[in-house]
Design a protein around this motif. Structure first.
Motif, PDB file in Angstrom:
ATOM      1  N   TYR A 360       0.852  -1.190   0.000  1.00 39.87           N
ATOM      2  CA  TYR A 360       0.000   0.000   0.000  1.00 39.87           C
ATOM      3  C   TYR A 360       0.886   1.237   0.000  1.00 39.87           C
ATOM      4  N   VAL A 361       0.320   2.351  -0.487  1.00 40.29           N
ATOM      5  CA  VAL A 361       0.987   3.634  -0.254  1.00 40.29           C
ATOM      6  C   VAL A 361       0.408   4.146   1.062  1.00 40.29           C
ATOM      7  N   GLY A 362       1.300   4.516   1.980  1.00 39.36           N
ATOM      8  CA  GLY A 362       0.833   4.955   3.296  1.00 39.36           C
ATOM      9  C   GLY A 362       1.207   6.398   3.559  1.00 39.36           C
ATOM     10  N   GLU A 363       0.475   7.014   4.500  1.00 43.65           N
ATOM     11  CA  GLU A 363       0.862   8.341   4.977  1.00 43.65           C
ATOM     12  C   GLU A 363       0.517   8.419   6.459  1.00 43.65           C
ATOM     13  N   GLN A 364       1.158   9.347   7.145  1.00 42.34           N
ATOM     14  CA  GLN A 364       0.934   9.446   8.586  1.00 42.34           C
ATOM     15  C   GLN A 364      -0.414  10.103   8.854  1.00 42.34           C
ATOM     16  N   MET A 365      -1.094   9.644   9.890  1.00 39.01           N
ATOM     17  CA  MET A 365      -2.362  10.260  10.281  1.00 39.01           C
ATOM     18  C   MET A 365      -2.376  10.320  11.801  1.00 39.01           C
ATOM     19  N   GLY A 366      -2.129  11.494  12.381  1.00 37.92           N
ATOM     20  CA  GLY A 366      -2.012  11.590  13.842  1.00 37.92           C
ATOM     21  C   GLY A 366      -0.658  11.053  14.250  1.00 37.92           C
ATOM     22  N   LEU A 370      -1.633   5.574  10.779  1.00 36.98           N
ATOM     23  CA  LEU A 370      -1.291   5.564   9.355  1.00 36.98           C
ATOM     24  C   LEU A 370      -2.571   5.520   8.559  1.00 36.98           C
ATOM     25  N   PHE A 371      -2.535   6.079   7.359  1.00 33.60           N
ATOM     26  CA  PHE A 371      -3.638   5.857   6.436  1.00 33.60           C
ATOM     27  C   PHE A 371      -3.065   5.123   5.240  1.00 33.60           C
ATOM     28  N   LEU A 372      -3.627   3.960   4.931  1.00 35.71           N
ATOM     29  CA  LEU A 372      -3.122   3.164   3.812  1.00 35.71           C
ATOM     30  C   LEU A 372      -4.132   3.242   2.671  1.00 35.71           C
ATOM     31  N   ARG A 373      -3.666   3.772   1.532  1.00 33.31           N
ATOM     32  CA  ARG A 373      -4.578   3.953   0.395  1.00 33.31           C
ATOM     33  C   ARG A 373      -4.849   2.603  -0.269  1.00 33.31           C
ATOM     34  N   SER A 374      -6.114   2.378  -0.598  1.00 32.60           N
ATOM     35  CA  SER A 374      -6.449   1.113  -1.261  1.00 32.60           C
ATOM     36  C   SER A 374      -7.837   1.195  -1.868  1.00 32.60           C
ATOM     37  N   THR A 375      -7.977   0.607  -3.071  1.00 33.72           N
ATOM     38  CA  THR A 375      -9.316   0.518  -3.659  1.00 33.72           C
ATOM     39  C   THR A 375      -9.863  -0.887  -3.433  1.00 33.72           C
ATOM     40  N   GLN A 376      -9.028  -1.776  -2.865  1.00 30.75           N
ATOM     41  CA  GLN A 376      -9.445  -3.164  -2.573  1.00 30.75           C
ATOM     42  C   GLN A 376     -10.225  -3.188  -1.249  1.00 30.75           C
ATOM     43  N   ARG A 404     -10.418   2.491  10.961  1.00 26.49           N
ATOM     44  CA  ARG A 404     -11.360   3.254  10.143  1.00 26.49           C
ATOM     45  C   ARG A 404     -11.313   2.791   8.706  1.00 26.49           C
ATOM     46  N   HIS A 405     -12.487   2.750   8.072  1.00 23.28           N
ATOM     47  CA  HIS A 405     -12.566   2.484   6.630  1.00 23.28           C
ATOM     48  C   HIS A 405     -13.011   3.760   5.939  1.00 23.28           C
ATOM     49  N   VAL A 406     -12.405   4.096   4.827  1.00 22.63           N
ATOM     50  CA  VAL A 406     -12.896   5.222   4.023  1.00 22.63           C
ATOM     51  C   VAL A 406     -13.296   4.653   2.668  1.00 22.63           C
ATOM     52  N   THR A 407     -14.600   4.621   2.414  1.00 26.33           N
ATOM     53  CA  THR A 407     -15.096   4.031   1.156  1.00 26.33           C
ATOM     54  C   THR A 407     -14.811   4.994  -0.001  1.00 26.33           C
ATOM     55  N   ALA A 408     -14.983   4.464  -1.228  1.00 20.05           N
ATOM     56  CA  ALA A 408     -14.720   5.295  -2.414  1.00 20.05           C
ATOM     57  C   ALA A 408     -15.634   6.520  -2.398  1.00 20.05           C
ATOM     58  N   GLU A 409     -16.895   6.309  -1.948  1.00 11.92           N
ATOM     59  CA  GLU A 409     -17.867   7.408  -1.950  1.00 11.92           C
ATOM     60  C   GLU A 409     -17.471   8.493  -0.931  1.00 11.92           C
ATOM     61  N   GLN A 410     -17.104   8.029   0.268  1.00  9.38           N
ATOM     62  CA  GLN A 410     -16.669   8.995   1.297  1.00  9.38           C
ATOM     63  C   GLN A 410     -15.426   9.731   0.823  1.00  9.38           C
ATOM     64  N   ALA A 411     -14.501   8.970   0.199  1.00  9.00           N
ATOM     65  CA  ALA A 411     -13.246   9.571  -0.251  1.00  9.00           C
ATOM     66  C   ALA A 411     -13.521  10.696  -1.249  1.00  9.00           C
ATOM     67  N   ARG A 412     -14.519  10.478  -2.129  1.00  7.25           N
ATOM     68  CA  ARG A 412     -14.875  11.510  -3.113  1.00  7.25           C
ATOM     69  C   ARG A 412     -15.370  12.765  -2.396  1.00  7.25           C
ATOM     70  N   ASP A 413     -16.259  12.566  -1.412  1.00  2.32           N
ATOM     71  CA  ASP A 413     -16.833  13.702  -0.686  1.00  2.32           C
ATOM     72  C   ASP A 413     -15.769  14.457   0.091  1.00  2.32           C
ATOM     73  N   TRP A 414     -14.834  13.724   0.667  1.00  2.00           N
ATOM     74  CA  TRP A 414     -13.839  14.357   1.538  1.00  2.00           C
ATOM     75  C   TRP A 414     -12.565  14.721   0.808  1.00  2.00           C
ATOM     76  N   ASN A 415     -12.572  14.520  -0.497  1.00  4.14           N
ATOM     77  CA  ASN A 415     -11.423  14.903  -1.316  1.00  4.14           C
ATOM     78  C   ASN A 415     -10.148  14.207  -0.844  1.00  4.14           C
ATOM     79  N   MET A 416     -10.252  12.883  -0.669  1.00 11.01           N
ATOM     80  CA  MET A 416      -9.066  12.113  -0.283  1.00 11.01           C
ATOM     81  C   MET A 416      -9.114  10.759  -0.977  1.00 11.01           C
ATOM     82  N   ALA A 417      -8.061   9.949  -0.769  1.00 11.29           N
ATOM     83  CA  ALA A 417      -8.047   8.622  -1.402  1.00 11.29           C
ATOM     84  C   ALA A 417      -8.844   7.649  -0.540  1.00 11.29           C
ATOM     85  N   PRO A 418      -9.450   6.608  -1.173  1.00  9.96           N
ATOM     86  CA  PRO A 418     -10.090   5.576  -0.343  1.00  9.96           C
ATOM     87  C   PRO A 418      -9.028   4.713   0.326  1.00  9.96           C
TER      88      PRO A 418
END
Ligand SMILES: Nc1ncnc2c1ncn2[C@@H]1O[C@H](COP(=O)(O)OP(=O)(O)OP(=O)(O)O)[C@@H](O)[C@H]1O
Length: 635
Positions: A360-366, A370-376, A404-418
């Motif tokens: 996964y591509v990861g980034e720090q969150m807090g 970590l937030f790990l980007r994934s469409t799977q 936490r899960h960020v679905t594709a739909e939420q990601a679109r609304d929040w302008n971030m990756a799922p």
């Protein structure tokens, strides 16, 4: 919606709802049951005793120097009365414990604790406490009379985001002041947020009802609120409060999230047919983002509320000020809500049930997330995953929990990756340092230098570490009523203990601490060694004995008055409060009730610590009482 407060004893088999913190084996054994309220085995919302407008038995009666004009309202704990000072045209609100609750010492103590919490949190967004006493066995307190309406009456549907953020911001300020004094409110809800008129026709929030507030560190002689007892208003209770767990400042931030959701959408995030259903929803259900409930609302505002409503306190904002800033940022759209700057790296997870490992591509969150980007499809919520992180500074293996899960739909609304959020688990302080450094690209991690072997040095360092955590008197190791000579002698002695350490081969961290401690000693002497500067500091500490020392050291009345004017500029809300206490003190003096008069002078000085007349009378009265006591003991 009927939003009522409840206390539930969780350790009883069939939880009952009543207004006391005691578990009862049988419902009708509770002395606090309000007549007319159902007493079934099912937990249900408790309705408050009906308000009988203007027919209070207290009308016309005196509470200290105040005479009751009419009843303002009733809560679970007591009746609130409008009263006026008998000598001066000053109106106040008096909250008196319901007579049928006075038999239960824990409830009387709770009313006193409410008053104490109010008096500790002196802030323009918190109703001010004036006095506290008992009348015919009923404890009562006198507070600022608020002319306006509660948020429950003001906001009967969704309100404009700008107004909501302004009001929530003031609520955060009030809570921040409470948290800074170690107090958690625990019952934030619209009925406890009063709106009065502020400057330029704006609303000013006044937070009320610290009735179930909890001191994180109970003081001597104070009954701590019992753990294992659920207290609060179901719709506004954080998960840890619902389960009878530990509460802290972040518990109140969750309630701000609920309040924000209510103000912006007109609905609370979780409602239900019974209190129990609401509690379970707080513990288990994900809240619907506010912008989905009220389309058109900025998703960034929803994101801030969702963070405040996180199930785990460590995922919420860390302070009321941070939450306020995030709300304002989200409103102005100037930047994404409180996200850490994105340094990306690769992370892999190899689950035993899968043969391959996934990247996964990861980034720090807090700090430790970590937030790990994934469409799977992500791993299940709350599952533990073994992680291998290829950070800019090197590789690190650890375990994380999916939070936490960020679905594709939420990601679109929040302008971030799922993708999904992971909290790093079971990590030591040294792991955290390694993680932070490696993330910043520092490849070689060297452990912190060990403390010096010399026990003498260790002793001095640890003593000054403690001193520096206190106020300026603590730094110099002197009592708050020390005279100028004592202060100078202690400052000299502190320097003589610290300076020789600089000649030793100290590790860099310890050397810089010693330098900081020396600078602090000099700074403290600069303030406490000069009566003009010390008096301002003593006023902030409400250190009346220190103020008297400054006067004894030659501080002029003109300098005192100038400091007093500056004090009122810093604390505009306290100006004039001493008038009431002074008037009461005079009344007690004429009645020959010296101890009560002394208490009133002390109260006047807490509001206005540089009031010369109050200082003089307080001093004279104390000397007189001491003289009387000495005379009595020599007889
Ligand atoms: N300082 C005040 N000035 C004006 N009105 C007040 C003041 N304090 C309380 N009230 C009024 O009195 C009512 C009762 O207040 P109180 O704090 O006792 O109860 P509550 O918050 O409604 O209930 P509970 O204590 O059960 O949570 C409030 O709803 C409010 O209308």
């Amino acid at each position: 919606m009927n939003i009522a407060r409840m206390d539930v004893a969780v350790d009883s088999n069939a939880p009952h709802i009543c207004s006391c913190p005691t578990p009862h084996p049988k419902w009708d054994e509770c002395p606090t049951v309000v007549p007319g309220v159902g007493s079934g085995q099912e937990a249900s919302l408790r309705t408050l005793p009906p308000r009988r407008a203007g027919d209070s038995e207290f009308v016309g009666q005196r509470f200290g120097s105040f005479q009751v004009l009419r009843e303002l309202g009733r809560g679970g704990m007591g009746t609130v009365l409008l009263a006026e000072h008998v000598l001066i045209p000053k109106r106040v609100a008096v909250k008196v414990l319901h007579p049928h609750l006075a038999r239960t010492p824990e409830l009387a103590a709770r009313l006193l604790a409410e008053a104490r919490a109010m008096s500790l949190v002196q802030h323009e967004n918190v109703a001010t406490l004036y006095d506290l006493d008992t009348r015919d066995g009923l404890p009562y307190f006198v507070m600022e009379y608020l002319e306006g309406q509660s948020l429950a009456d003001f906001a009967r549907g969704p309100i404009e985001p700008a107004l909501a953020v302004e009001l929530l911001g003031q609520v955060c300020d009030a809570l921040g002041a409470a948290h800074a004094r170690g107090i958690v409110h625990r019952d934030l809800k619209p009925a406890n947020v009063f709106l009065v008129s502020g400057p330029q026709g704006r609303h000013r929030v006044k937070l009320l009802d610290f009735g179930i507030a909890k001191r994180l560190v109970p003081q001597a002689g104070e009954t701590p609120t019992r753990s294992g007892v659920i207290m609060g208003t179901p719709e506004f209770m954080a998960p840890e409060q619902c389960s009878g767990g530990d509460v802290d400042a972040r518990t109140d931030l969750y309630a701000v999230g609920v309040l924000g959701h209510l103000l912006l959408t007109g609905e609370v995030p979780f409602s239900g047919a019974s209190a129990a259903a609401v509690l379970v929803a707080h513990l288990q259900q994900a809240p619907r983002p506010a912008h989905e409930v009220r389309p058109g609302l900025a998703p960034a505002l929803s994101a801030v509320l969702l963070r405040a409503l996180a199930k785990r306190p460590e995922e919420r904002f860390s302070s009321a000020a941070e939450l306020r800033a995030a709300l304002e940022d989200a409103l102005s759209g100037s930047r994404a809500p409180a996200r850490a700057p994105a340094i990306t790296f690769t992370a892999s997870i190899s689950l035993p049930e899968r043969s391959e490992s996934r990247e996964y591509v990861g980034e720090q969150m807090g700090p430790m997330g970590l937030f790990l980007r994934s469409t799977q499809p992500p791993p299940p919520l709350l599952s533990e995953v073994p992680l291998r992180l290829r950070l800019p500074g090197g590789e690190l293996a650890c375990t994380g929990q999916v939070v936490r899960h960020v679905t594709a739909e939420q990601a679109r609304d929040w302008n971030m990756a799922p993708g999904f959020g992971v909290e790093l688990r079971g990590t030591s302080a040294s792991f955290q340092r390694t993680f932070t450094r490696m993330l910043a690209g520092v490849s070689e991690f060297r452990p912190e230098p060990l403390p010096p072997e010399d026990p003498q040095v260790t002793r001095v360092l640890s003593e000054f570490r403690q001193r520096l955590a206190g106020d300026r008197y603590a730094v110099l190791g002197v009592p708050r009523d020390a005279d100028g000579d004592t202060i100078r002698a202690h400052a000299r002695e502190a320097r003589e203990r610290l300076e020789p350490l600089l000649a030793l081969p100290l590790p860099p961290l310890h050397r810089s601490f010693v330098q900081r401690a020396l600078a602090k000693v000099t700074e403290c002497l600069g303030v406490l060694g000069h009566p003009e500067r010390r008096v301002e500091y003593d006023a902030e500490l409400r250190n009346v004995r220190g103020v008297m020392r400054c006067l004894a050291a030659g501080l002029t009345v003109t300098a005192l008055e100038a400091s007093r004017r500056r004090y009122f500029q810093r604390h505009p809300q306290t100006e004039g409060h001493s008038v009431l206490h002074m008037a009461s003190a005079e009344a007690f003096m004429s009645a020959g009730r010296i101890p009560e008069a002394l208490t009133c002078y002390e109260a006047a000085l807490r509001a206005d610590p540089l009031h010369l007349e109050a200082l003089k009378r307080w001093h004279a009265l104390r000397s007189r009482m001491r003289g009387d006591a000495m005379e009595a003991s020599s007889r």
